[in-house]
Design a protein around this motif. Structure first.
Motif, PDB file in Angstrom:
ATOM      1  N   LYS A  59       0.873  -1.184   0.000  1.00  0.00           N
ATOM      2  CA  LYS A  59       0.000   0.000   0.000  1.00  0.00           C
ATOM      3  C   LYS A  59       0.907   1.231   0.000  1.00  0.00           C
ATOM      4  O   LYS A  59       1.604   1.500   0.980  1.00  0.00           O
ATOM      5  N   ILE A  60       0.892   1.961  -1.106  1.00  0.00           N
ATOM      6  CA  ILE A  60       1.807   3.083  -1.308  1.00  0.00           C
ATOM      7  C   ILE A  60       1.024   4.391  -1.439  1.00  0.00           C
ATOM      8  O   ILE A  60       0.120   4.498  -2.278  1.00  0.00           O
ATOM      9  N   ARG A  61       1.386   5.365  -0.637  1.00  0.00           N
ATOM     10  CA  ARG A  61       0.743   6.671  -0.726  1.00  0.00           C
ATOM     11  C   ARG A  61       1.120   7.357  -2.026  1.00  0.00           C
ATOM     12  O   ARG A  61       2.280   7.359  -2.443  1.00  0.00           O
ATOM     13  N   VAL A  62       0.127   7.961  -2.670  1.00  0.00           N
ATOM     14  CA  VAL A  62       0.346   8.754  -3.872  1.00  0.00           C
ATOM     15  C   VAL A  62      -0.451  10.049  -3.744  1.00  0.00           C
ATOM     16  O   VAL A  62      -1.408  10.129  -2.976  1.00  0.00           O
ATOM     17  N   PRO A  63      -0.069  11.097  -4.498  1.00  0.00           N
ATOM     18  CA  PRO A  63      -0.915  12.290  -4.541  1.00  0.00           C
ATOM     19  C   PRO A  63      -2.230  11.974  -5.241  1.00  0.00           C
ATOM     20  O   PRO A  63      -2.345  10.954  -5.928  1.00  0.00           O
ATOM     21  N   ALA A  64      -3.212  12.841  -5.074  1.00  0.00           N
ATOM     22  CA  ALA A  64      -4.533  12.632  -5.679  1.00  0.00           C
ATOM     23  C   ALA A  64      -4.477  12.968  -7.161  1.00  0.00           C
ATOM     24  O   ALA A  64      -5.006  13.977  -7.632  1.00  0.00           O
ATOM     25  N   SER A  65      -3.803  12.117  -7.913  1.00  0.00           N
ATOM     26  CA  SER A  65      -3.613  12.293  -9.348  1.00  0.00           C
ATOM     27  C   SER A  65      -3.911  10.974 -10.041  1.00  0.00           C
ATOM     28  O   SER A  65      -3.387   9.923  -9.644  1.00  0.00           O
ATOM     29  N   ASP A  66      -4.726  11.022 -11.097  1.00  0.00           N
ATOM     30  CA  ASP A  66      -5.037   9.796 -11.834  1.00  0.00           C
ATOM     31  C   ASP A  66      -3.769   9.161 -12.402  1.00  0.00           C
ATOM     32  O   ASP A  66      -3.654   7.930 -12.480  1.00  0.00           O
ATOM     33  N   ILE A  67      -2.807   9.993 -12.809  1.00  0.00           N
ATOM     34  CA  ILE A  67      -1.557   9.465 -13.373  1.00  0.00           C
ATOM     35  C   ILE A  67      -0.834   8.606 -12.348  1.00  0.00           C
ATOM     36  O   ILE A  67      -0.418   7.475 -12.640  1.00  0.00           O
ATOM     37  N   PHE A  68      -0.675   9.108 -11.140  1.00  0.00           N
ATOM     38  CA  PHE A  68       0.071   8.367 -10.123  1.00  0.00           C
ATOM     39  C   PHE A  68      -0.698   7.126  -9.658  1.00  0.00           C
ATOM     40  O   PHE A  68      -0.093   6.079  -9.397  1.00  0.00           O
ATOM     41  N   ILE A  69      -1.998   7.248  -9.560  1.00  0.00           N
ATOM     42  CA  ILE A  69      -2.807   6.093  -9.152  1.00  0.00           C
ATOM     43  C   ILE A  69      -2.688   4.978 -10.184  1.00  0.00           C
ATOM     44  O   ILE A  69      -2.456   3.807  -9.846  1.00  0.00           O
ATOM     45  N   ARG A  70      -2.822   5.318 -11.472  1.00  0.00           N
ATOM     46  CA  ARG A  70      -2.714   4.304 -12.529  1.00  0.00           C
ATOM     47  C   ARG A  70      -1.296   3.736 -12.599  1.00  0.00           C
ATOM     48  O   ARG A  70      -1.120   2.529 -12.807  1.00  0.00           O
ATOM     49  N   MET A  71      -0.297   4.594 -12.440  1.00  0.00           N
ATOM     50  CA  MET A  71       1.088   4.125 -12.503  1.00  0.00           C
ATOM     51  C   MET A  71       1.365   3.081 -11.423  1.00  0.00           C
ATOM     52  O   MET A  71       1.974   2.033 -11.695  1.00  0.00           O
ATOM     53  N   LEU A  72       0.918   3.359 -10.196  1.00  0.00           N
ATOM     54  CA  LEU A  72       1.162   2.403  -9.111  1.00  0.00           C
ATOM     55  C   LEU A  72       0.431   1.090  -9.346  1.00  0.00           C
ATOM     56  O   LEU A  72       0.945   0.009  -9.017  1.00  0.00           O
ATOM     57  N   ARG A  73      -0.750   1.162  -9.916  1.00  0.00           N
ATOM     58  CA  ARG A  73      -1.474  -0.076 -10.238  1.00  0.00           C
ATOM     59  C   ARG A  73      -0.726  -0.877 -11.296  1.00  0.00           C
ATOM     60  O   ARG A  73      -0.681  -2.113 -11.233  1.00  0.00           O
ATOM     61  N   MET A  74      -0.148  -0.192 -12.290  1.00  0.00           N
ATOM     62  CA  MET A  74       0.628  -0.894 -13.308  1.00  0.00           C
ATOM     63  C   MET A  74       1.874  -1.535 -12.709  1.00  0.00           C
ATOM     64  O   MET A  74       2.348  -2.553 -13.210  1.00  0.00           O
ATOM     65  N   PHE A  75       2.403  -0.930 -11.650  1.00  0.00           N
ATOM     66  CA  PHE A  75       3.561  -1.514 -10.964  1.00  0.00           C
ATOM     67  C   PHE A  75       3.153  -2.634 -10.011  1.00  0.00           C
ATOM     68  O   PHE A  75       4.019  -3.283  -9.430  1.00  0.00           O
ATOM     69  N   GLY A  76       1.853  -2.823  -9.828  1.00  0.00           N
ATOM     70  CA  GLY A  76       1.372  -3.904  -8.976  1.00  0.00           C
ATOM     71  C   GLY A  76       1.095  -3.526  -7.540  1.00  0.00           C
ATOM     72  O   GLY A  76       0.735  -4.377  -6.715  1.00  0.00           O
ATOM     73  N   ALA A  77       1.247  -2.239  -7.204  1.00  0.00           N
ATOM     74  CA  ALA A  77       1.006  -1.778  -5.830  1.00  0.00           C
ATOM     75  C   ALA A  77      -0.456  -1.402  -5.639  1.00  0.00           C
ATOM     76  O   ALA A  77      -1.243  -1.334  -6.591  1.00  0.00           O
ATOM     77  N   ASN A  78      -0.809  -1.138  -4.390  1.00  0.00           N
ATOM     78  CA  ASN A  78      -2.141  -0.652  -4.040  1.00  0.00           C
ATOM     79  C   ASN A  78      -2.018   0.841  -3.748  1.00  0.00           C
ATOM     80  O   ASN A  78      -1.638   1.232  -2.651  1.00  0.00           O
ATOM     81  N   PRO A  79      -2.313   1.720  -4.732  1.00  0.00           N
ATOM     82  CA  PRO A  79      -2.141   3.162  -4.524  1.00  0.00           C
ATOM     83  C   PRO A  79      -3.146   3.713  -3.527  1.00  0.00           C
ATOM     84  O   PRO A  79      -4.336   3.406  -3.594  1.00  0.00           O
ATOM     85  N   THR A  80      -2.660   4.528  -2.596  1.00  0.00           N
ATOM     86  CA  THR A  80      -3.502   5.084  -1.535  1.00  0.00           C
ATOM     87  C   THR A  80      -3.325   6.599  -1.495  1.00  0.00           C
ATOM     88  O   THR A  80      -2.328   7.092  -0.970  1.00  0.00           O
ATOM     89  N   PRO A  81      -4.268   7.361  -2.049  1.00  0.00           N
ATOM     90  CA  PRO A  81      -4.139   8.829  -2.018  1.00  0.00           C
ATOM     91  C   PRO A  81      -4.288   9.366  -0.594  1.00  0.00           C
ATOM     92  O   PRO A  81      -5.282   9.088   0.081  1.00  0.00           O
ATOM     93  N   LEU A  82      -3.284  10.102  -0.159  1.00  0.00           N
ATOM     94  CA  LEU A  82      -3.302  10.748   1.161  1.00  0.00           C
ATOM     95  C   LEU A  82      -2.603  12.092   1.045  1.00  0.00           C
ATOM     96  O   LEU A  82      -1.794  12.302   0.145  1.00  0.00           O
ATOM     97  N   SER A  83      -2.896  12.996   1.969  1.00  0.00           N
ATOM     98  CA  SER A  83      -2.143  14.239   2.027  1.00  0.00           C
ATOM     99  C   SER A  83      -0.761  13.954   2.592  1.00  0.00           C
ATOM    100  O   SER A  83      -0.549  12.949   3.287  1.00  0.00           O
ATOM    101  N   LEU A  84       0.179  14.836   2.325  1.00  0.00           N
ATOM    102  CA  LEU A  84       1.546  14.646   2.818  1.00  0.00           C
ATOM    103  C   LEU A  84       1.570  14.532   4.339  1.00  0.00           C
ATOM    104  O   LEU A  84       2.327  13.726   4.907  1.00  0.00           O
ATOM    105  N   GLY A  85       0.739  15.301   5.011  1.00  0.00           N
ATOM    106  CA  GLY A  85       0.730  15.305   6.471  1.00  0.00           C
ATOM    107  C   GLY A  85       0.235  14.024   7.108  1.00  0.00           C
ATOM    108  O   GLY A  85       0.431  13.806   8.308  1.00  0.00           O
ATOM    109  N   GLU A  86      -0.397  13.162   6.313  1.00  0.00           N
ATOM    110  CA  GLU A  86      -0.929  11.900   6.846  1.00  0.00           C
ATOM    111  C   GLU A  86       0.000  10.714   6.632  1.00  0.00           C
ATOM    112  O   GLU A  86      -0.273   9.621   7.125  1.00  0.00           O
TER     113      GLU A  86
END
Length: 332
Positions: A174-201
Protein backbone atom coordinates in the motif's frame (compact mmCIF):
# COMPACT_ATOMS: atom_id res chain seq x y z
CA UNK A 1 0.25 30.16 15.16
CA UNK A 2 -2.78 30.35 12.89
CA UNK A 3 -4.24 27.12 11.55
CA UNK A 4 -6.68 26.71 8.67
CA UNK A 5 -9.76 26.58 10.90
CA UNK A 6 -8.91 29.82 12.66
CA UNK A 7 -7.93 31.41 9.35
CA UNK A 8 -11.34 30.75 7.84
CA UNK A 9 -13.53 31.09 10.92
CA UNK A 10 -12.18 34.50 11.84
CA UNK A 11 -12.98 35.74 8.36
CA UNK A 12 -9.38 36.59 7.51
CA UNK A 13 -9.43 34.19 4.57
CA UNK A 14 -12.56 35.70 3.08
CA UNK A 15 -11.39 39.23 3.71
CA UNK A 16 -7.84 38.92 2.42
CA UNK A 17 -8.81 40.37 -0.96
CA UNK A 18 -10.13 43.56 0.64
CA UNK A 19 -6.75 45.28 1.12
CA UNK A 20 -5.94 44.51 -2.52
CA UNK A 21 -9.18 46.07 -3.71
CA UNK A 22 -8.37 49.14 -1.63
CA UNK A 23 -4.88 49.34 -3.11
CA UNK A 24 -6.22 49.07 -6.66
CA UNK A 25 -8.55 51.98 -5.96
CA UNK A 26 -5.78 54.07 -4.35
CA UNK A 27 -2.37 53.01 -5.77
CA UNK A 28 -0.53 55.51 -3.59
CA UNK A 29 -2.14 54.28 -0.39
CA UNK A 30 0.10 54.39 2.67
CA UNK A 31 -1.48 51.31 4.21
CA UNK A 32 0.41 48.13 3.35
CA UNK A 33 -0.96 45.21 1.36
CA UNK A 34 -0.13 41.76 2.65
CA UNK A 35 -0.43 38.78 0.32
CA UNK A 36 -1.14 35.54 2.16
CA UNK A 37 0.91 32.57 0.90
CA UNK A 38 0.78 28.91 1.93
CA UNK A 39 3.03 25.85 1.64
CA UNK A 40 2.74 22.40 3.22
CA UNK A 41 6.52 22.17 3.54
CA UNK A 42 8.57 23.15 6.60
CA UNK A 43 9.95 26.64 7.19
CA UNK A 44 13.41 26.09 5.67
CA UNK A 45 12.26 24.08 2.63
CA UNK A 46 13.60 25.49 -0.68
CA UNK A 47 10.16 26.50 -2.00
CA UNK A 48 9.34 28.24 1.28
CA UNK A 49 12.65 30.12 1.13
CA UNK A 50 11.92 31.18 -2.45
CA UNK A 51 8.51 32.63 -1.60
CA UNK A 52 10.00 34.33 1.45
CA UNK A 53 12.57 35.89 -0.90
CA UNK A 54 9.77 37.17 -3.17
CA UNK A 55 8.21 38.85 -0.15
CA UNK A 56 11.49 40.54 0.70
CA UNK A 57 11.83 41.84 -2.86
CA UNK A 58 8.27 43.20 -2.84
CA UNK A 59 8.81 44.96 0.47
CA UNK A 60 12.10 46.46 -0.65
CA UNK A 61 10.90 47.58 -4.09
CA UNK A 62 7.65 49.10 -2.80
CA UNK A 63 9.03 50.65 0.37
CA UNK A 64 7.03 48.24 2.50
CA UNK A 65 3.75 48.89 0.67
CA UNK A 66 3.42 45.23 -0.42
CA UNK A 67 4.62 42.14 1.42
CA UNK A 68 3.90 38.45 1.91
CA UNK A 69 2.68 36.69 5.04
CA UNK A 70 3.81 33.09 4.62
CA UNK A 71 2.14 30.14 6.37
CA UNK A 72 4.39 27.09 5.99
CA UNK A 73 4.17 23.51 7.34
CA UNK A 74 0.57 23.08 6.21
CA UNK A 75 -0.76 25.57 8.74
CA UNK A 76 -3.68 26.47 6.47
CA UNK A 77 -4.48 22.97 5.26
CA UNK A 78 -3.67 20.52 2.49
CA UNK A 79 -2.55 21.39 -1.02
CA UNK A 80 -5.94 20.44 -2.48
CA UNK A 81 -7.61 22.85 -0.07
CA UNK A 82 -5.09 25.59 -0.83
CA UNK A 83 -5.83 25.34 -4.56
CA UNK A 84 -9.54 25.92 -3.99
CA UNK A 85 -8.91 28.71 -1.46
CA UNK A 86 -6.70 30.49 -3.98
CA UNK A 87 -9.19 30.04 -6.81
CA UNK A 88 -11.94 31.66 -4.76
CA UNK A 89 -9.74 34.37 -3.24
CA UNK A 90 -9.70 33.11 0.36
CA UNK A 91 -5.90 33.14 0.18
CA UNK A 92 -3.64 34.90 -2.30
CA UNK A 93 -0.74 32.57 -3.14
CA UNK A 94 0.10 28.90 -2.79
CA UNK A 95 2.91 26.54 -3.76
CA UNK A 96 1.48 23.25 -5.03
CA UNK A 97 2.96 19.99 -6.33
CA UNK A 98 2.05 19.59 -10.00
CA UNK A 99 0.80 16.05 -9.42
CA UNK A 100 -1.99 17.49 -7.26
CA UNK A 101 -2.99 19.72 -10.18
CA UNK A 102 -3.24 17.03 -12.87
CA UNK A 103 -6.97 16.42 -12.78
CA UNK A 104 -8.03 20.09 -12.79
CA UNK A 105 -5.28 21.45 -15.07
CA UNK A 106 -4.56 18.94 -17.87
CA UNK A 107 -1.38 20.62 -19.15
CA UNK A 108 0.36 19.69 -15.89
CA UNK A 109 -0.10 16.04 -16.83
CA UNK A 110 2.76 16.36 -19.31
CA UNK A 111 5.08 17.20 -16.40
CA UNK A 112 3.91 14.33 -14.19
CA UNK A 113 4.12 11.40 -16.58
CA UNK A 114 6.55 8.62 -15.63
CA UNK A 115 10.03 8.87 -17.13
CA UNK A 116 9.25 11.95 -19.21
CA UNK A 117 12.35 13.69 -17.79
CA UNK A 118 15.80 12.13 -17.78
CA UNK A 119 17.32 14.25 -15.01
CA UNK A 120 17.01 17.41 -12.95
CA UNK A 121 18.98 19.26 -15.64
CA UNK A 122 16.55 18.07 -18.33
CA UNK A 123 13.56 19.12 -16.24
CA UNK A 124 15.07 22.57 -15.63
CA UNK A 125 15.75 23.08 -19.34
CA UNK A 126 12.14 22.23 -20.13
CA UNK A 127 10.69 24.45 -17.43
CA UNK A 128 12.87 27.36 -18.54
CA UNK A 129 11.61 26.94 -22.11
CA UNK A 130 8.28 27.56 -23.82
CA UNK A 131 7.02 24.38 -22.11
CA UNK A 132 7.04 26.07 -18.72
CA UNK A 133 5.45 29.20 -20.19
CA UNK A 134 2.58 27.24 -21.73
CA UNK A 135 1.90 25.33 -18.51
CA UNK A 136 1.82 28.54 -16.46
CA UNK A 137 -0.53 30.18 -18.96
CA UNK A 138 -2.93 27.24 -18.62
CA UNK A 139 -3.89 28.20 -15.08
CA UNK A 140 -5.71 31.31 -16.27
CA UNK A 141 -8.66 29.18 -17.37
CA UNK A 142 -9.62 28.53 -13.74
CA UNK A 143 -9.17 31.77 -11.81
CA UNK A 144 -5.43 31.41 -11.14
CA UNK A 145 -2.21 32.98 -12.41
CA UNK A 146 0.90 30.83 -12.74
CA UNK A 147 3.90 32.64 -11.27
CA UNK A 148 6.78 30.16 -11.31
CA UNK A 149 7.72 26.50 -11.62
CA UNK A 150 10.03 25.12 -8.94
CA UNK A 151 12.02 21.88 -8.72
CA UNK A 152 10.72 18.88 -6.88
CA UNK A 153 13.65 16.52 -7.45
CA UNK A 154 13.59 12.89 -8.48
CA UNK A 155 10.66 11.05 -6.93
CA UNK A 156 11.53 7.56 -5.69
CA UNK A 157 9.88 4.85 -3.61
CA UNK A 158 10.42 4.30 0.11
CA UNK A 159 8.75 1.82 2.40
CA UNK A 160 8.91 -0.02 5.70
CA UNK A 161 8.83 -3.57 4.31
CA UNK A 162 11.60 -4.40 1.82
CA UNK A 163 13.94 -3.11 -0.90
CA UNK A 164 12.30 -2.64 -4.30
CA UNK A 165 14.32 -3.73 -7.33
CA UNK A 166 11.58 -4.37 -9.91
CA UNK A 167 7.87 -3.52 -10.16
CA UNK A 168 7.12 -7.03 -8.93
CA UNK A 169 8.57 -6.07 -5.54
CA UNK A 170 5.77 -3.51 -5.18
CA UNK A 171 3.05 -6.14 -5.51
CA UNK A 172 0.69 -6.03 -2.55
CA UNK A 173 2.23 -2.94 -0.96
CA UNK A 174 0.00 0.00 0.00
CA UNK A 175 1.81 3.08 -1.31
CA UNK A 176 0.74 6.67 -0.73
CA UNK A 177 0.35 8.75 -3.87
CA UNK A 178 -0.92 12.29 -4.54
CA UNK A 179 -4.53 12.63 -5.68
CA UNK A 180 -3.61 12.29 -9.35
CA UNK A 181 -5.04 9.80 -11.83
CA UNK A 182 -1.56 9.46 -13.37
CA UNK A 183 0.07 8.37 -10.12
CA UNK A 184 -2.81 6.09 -9.15
CA UNK A 185 -2.71 4.30 -12.53
CA UNK A 186 1.09 4.13 -12.50
CA UNK A 187 1.16 2.40 -9.11
CA UNK A 188 -1.47 -0.08 -10.24
CA UNK A 189 0.63 -0.89 -13.31
CA UNK A 190 3.56 -1.51 -10.96
CA UNK A 191 1.37 -3.90 -8.98
CA UNK A 192 1.01 -1.78 -5.83
CA UNK A 193 -2.14 -0.65 -4.04
CA UNK A 194 -2.14 3.16 -4.52
CA UNK A 195 -3.50 5.08 -1.53
CA UNK A 196 -4.14 8.83 -2.02
CA UNK A 197 -3.30 10.75 1.16
CA UNK A 198 -2.14 14.24 2.03
CA UNK A 199 1.55 14.65 2.82
CA UNK A 200 0.73 15.30 6.47
CA UNK A 201 -0.93 11.90 6.85
CA UNK A 202 1.95 9.80 5.52
CA UNK A 203 4.05 9.48 8.68
CA UNK A 204 1.16 8.35 10.87
CA UNK A 205 -0.07 6.13 8.04
CA UNK A 206 3.22 4.24 8.02
CA UNK A 207 3.42 4.10 11.80
CA UNK A 208 -0.07 2.61 12.07
CA UNK A 209 0.58 0.34 9.04
CA UNK A 210 -2.34 1.84 7.15
CA UNK A 211 0.21 2.19 4.33
CA UNK A 212 3.52 0.48 3.72
CA UNK A 213 5.30 3.38 2.11
CA UNK A 214 5.16 6.32 -0.28
CA UNK A 215 7.02 8.01 -3.11
CA UNK A 216 8.60 11.44 -2.97
CA UNK A 217 11.87 13.31 -3.39
CA UNK A 218 14.82 13.02 -1.02
CA UNK A 219 14.40 16.51 0.39
CA UNK A 220 10.79 15.83 1.42
CA UNK A 221 11.68 12.34 2.70
CA UNK A 222 14.08 14.02 5.10
CA UNK A 223 12.16 17.19 6.09
CA UNK A 224 8.96 15.21 6.79
CA UNK A 225 11.00 12.72 8.86
CA UNK A 226 9.43 9.84 6.94
CA UNK A 227 12.83 8.12 7.14
CA UNK A 228 12.05 7.36 10.78
CA UNK A 229 9.19 5.09 9.67
CA UNK A 230 10.52 3.79 6.32
CA UNK A 231 13.82 1.91 6.37
CA UNK A 232 14.11 1.32 2.61
CA UNK A 233 14.73 3.83 -0.18
CA UNK A 234 14.68 2.56 -3.79
CA UNK A 235 16.09 4.89 -6.46
CA UNK A 236 13.32 4.51 -9.07
CA UNK A 237 13.37 8.14 -10.29
CA UNK A 238 9.96 7.49 -11.82
CA UNK A 239 8.99 11.18 -11.84
CA UNK A 240 10.57 14.63 -11.76
CA UNK A 241 7.19 16.39 -11.61
CA UNK A 242 7.88 19.94 -10.40
CA UNK A 243 6.06 22.34 -8.08
CA UNK A 244 4.06 25.39 -9.18
CA UNK A 245 3.63 28.77 -7.48
CA UNK A 246 0.16 30.22 -8.07
CA UNK A 247 -1.73 33.38 -7.16
CA UNK A 248 -5.47 33.99 -7.13
CA UNK A 249 -6.62 35.79 -10.28
CA UNK A 250 -8.74 38.03 -8.08
CA UNK A 251 -5.75 39.03 -5.97
CA UNK A 252 -3.49 39.50 -8.99
CA UNK A 253 -5.99 41.70 -10.86
CA UNK A 254 -6.49 43.87 -7.76
CA UNK A 255 -2.84 44.91 -7.87
CA UNK A 256 -1.83 48.01 -9.78
CA UNK A 257 -0.30 47.15 -13.21
CA UNK A 258 3.23 48.10 -12.13
CA UNK A 259 2.89 45.94 -9.02
CA UNK A 260 1.75 42.98 -11.11
CA UNK A 261 4.88 43.28 -13.24
CA UNK A 262 7.03 43.54 -10.14
CA UNK A 263 5.47 40.37 -8.69
CA UNK A 264 5.88 38.46 -11.97
CA UNK A 265 9.52 39.52 -12.25
CA UNK A 266 10.28 38.60 -8.63
CA UNK A 267 8.60 35.21 -9.08
CA UNK A 268 10.65 34.46 -12.20
CA UNK A 269 13.88 35.41 -10.43
CA UNK A 270 12.91 33.34 -7.38
CA UNK A 271 13.39 30.14 -9.43
CA UNK A 272 17.17 30.58 -9.24
CA UNK A 273 16.89 31.22 -5.50
CA UNK A 274 14.87 28.04 -5.04
CA UNK A 275 17.33 25.98 -7.10
CA UNK A 276 20.26 27.26 -5.11
CA UNK A 277 18.60 26.19 -1.85
CA UNK A 278 17.61 22.86 -3.39
CA UNK A 279 21.08 21.97 -4.63
CA UNK A 280 22.65 22.94 -1.31
CA UNK A 281 20.23 20.93 0.81
CA UNK A 282 19.47 17.76 -1.18
CA UNK A 283 22.86 16.10 -0.69
CA UNK A 284 22.79 17.00 3.01
CA UNK A 285 19.34 15.40 3.32
CA UNK A 286 20.59 12.22 1.64
CA UNK A 287 23.56 11.98 3.98
CA UNK A 288 21.34 12.55 7.02
CA UNK A 289 19.01 9.65 6.19
CA UNK A 290 21.97 7.42 5.35
CA UNK A 291 23.46 8.21 8.73
CA UNK A 292 20.12 7.33 10.33
CA UNK A 293 20.38 3.86 8.82
CA UNK A 294 18.03 3.94 5.82
CA UNK A 295 19.03 1.27 3.29
CA UNK A 296 19.48 2.52 -0.30
CA UNK A 297 19.27 0.41 -3.43
CA UNK A 298 19.27 0.94 -7.20
CA UNK A 299 16.40 -0.48 -9.24
CA UNK A 300 16.01 -2.22 -12.58
CA UNK A 301 15.18 1.01 -14.40
CA UNK A 302 14.37 -0.76 -17.67
CA UNK A 303 11.76 -2.90 -15.93
CA UNK A 304 10.08 0.15 -14.37
CA UNK A 305 10.12 2.04 -17.67
CA UNK A 306 8.57 -0.91 -19.49
CA UNK A 307 5.82 -1.27 -16.88
CA UNK A 308 4.97 2.42 -17.31
CA UNK A 309 4.87 2.37 -21.13
CA UNK A 310 1.09 1.79 -21.52
CA UNK A 311 0.34 4.78 -19.30
CA UNK A 312 2.79 6.98 -21.17
CA UNK A 313 1.36 5.89 -24.53
CA UNK A 314 -2.20 6.65 -23.42
CA UNK A 315 -1.50 10.21 -22.26
CA UNK A 316 0.87 11.18 -25.06
CA UNK A 317 -1.82 10.42 -27.65
CA UNK A 318 -3.99 13.18 -26.17
CA UNK A 319 -4.09 16.34 -28.28
CA UNK A 320 -3.27 18.77 -25.45
CA UNK A 321 -0.42 16.62 -24.07
CA UNK A 322 1.30 15.37 -27.23
CA UNK A 323 2.98 18.64 -28.34
CA UNK A 324 4.24 19.38 -24.83
CA UNK A 325 5.58 15.84 -24.46
CA UNK A 326 7.40 16.02 -27.81
CA UNK A 327 8.94 19.37 -26.91
CA UNK A 328 10.09 18.01 -23.53
CA UNK A 329 11.69 15.00 -25.19
CA UNK A 330 13.42 17.24 -27.75
CA UNK A 331 15.11 18.96 -24.80
CA UNK A 332 16.36 15.70 -23.24
Amino acid sequence: MMNRRRFLSTGIGLACAAPLASLAAKPDAVAGTVLTATDVHVKNYPTVEAVRWIGQVLEQETGGRIGIRLYHSGQLGRESEAIDMARFGAIDMTRVYSGALNNAFPLTQALSLPYVFESVAHMRRAMDSDVGTRVLEGFSKRDLVGLAIYDSGARCFYNARRPLHTPQDLHGLKIRVPASDIFIRMLRMFGANPTPLSLGEVFSGMETKMIDGAENNMRSFHSSRHFEAAAYWSQSEHSYAPDVLLISRRSFDALAPADRELLLDAARRSVAVMRQHWDASESAARQAVLDYGVKFNEVDMAAFRKAAEPLLADYTRRSEIQPLYRRIRDLA
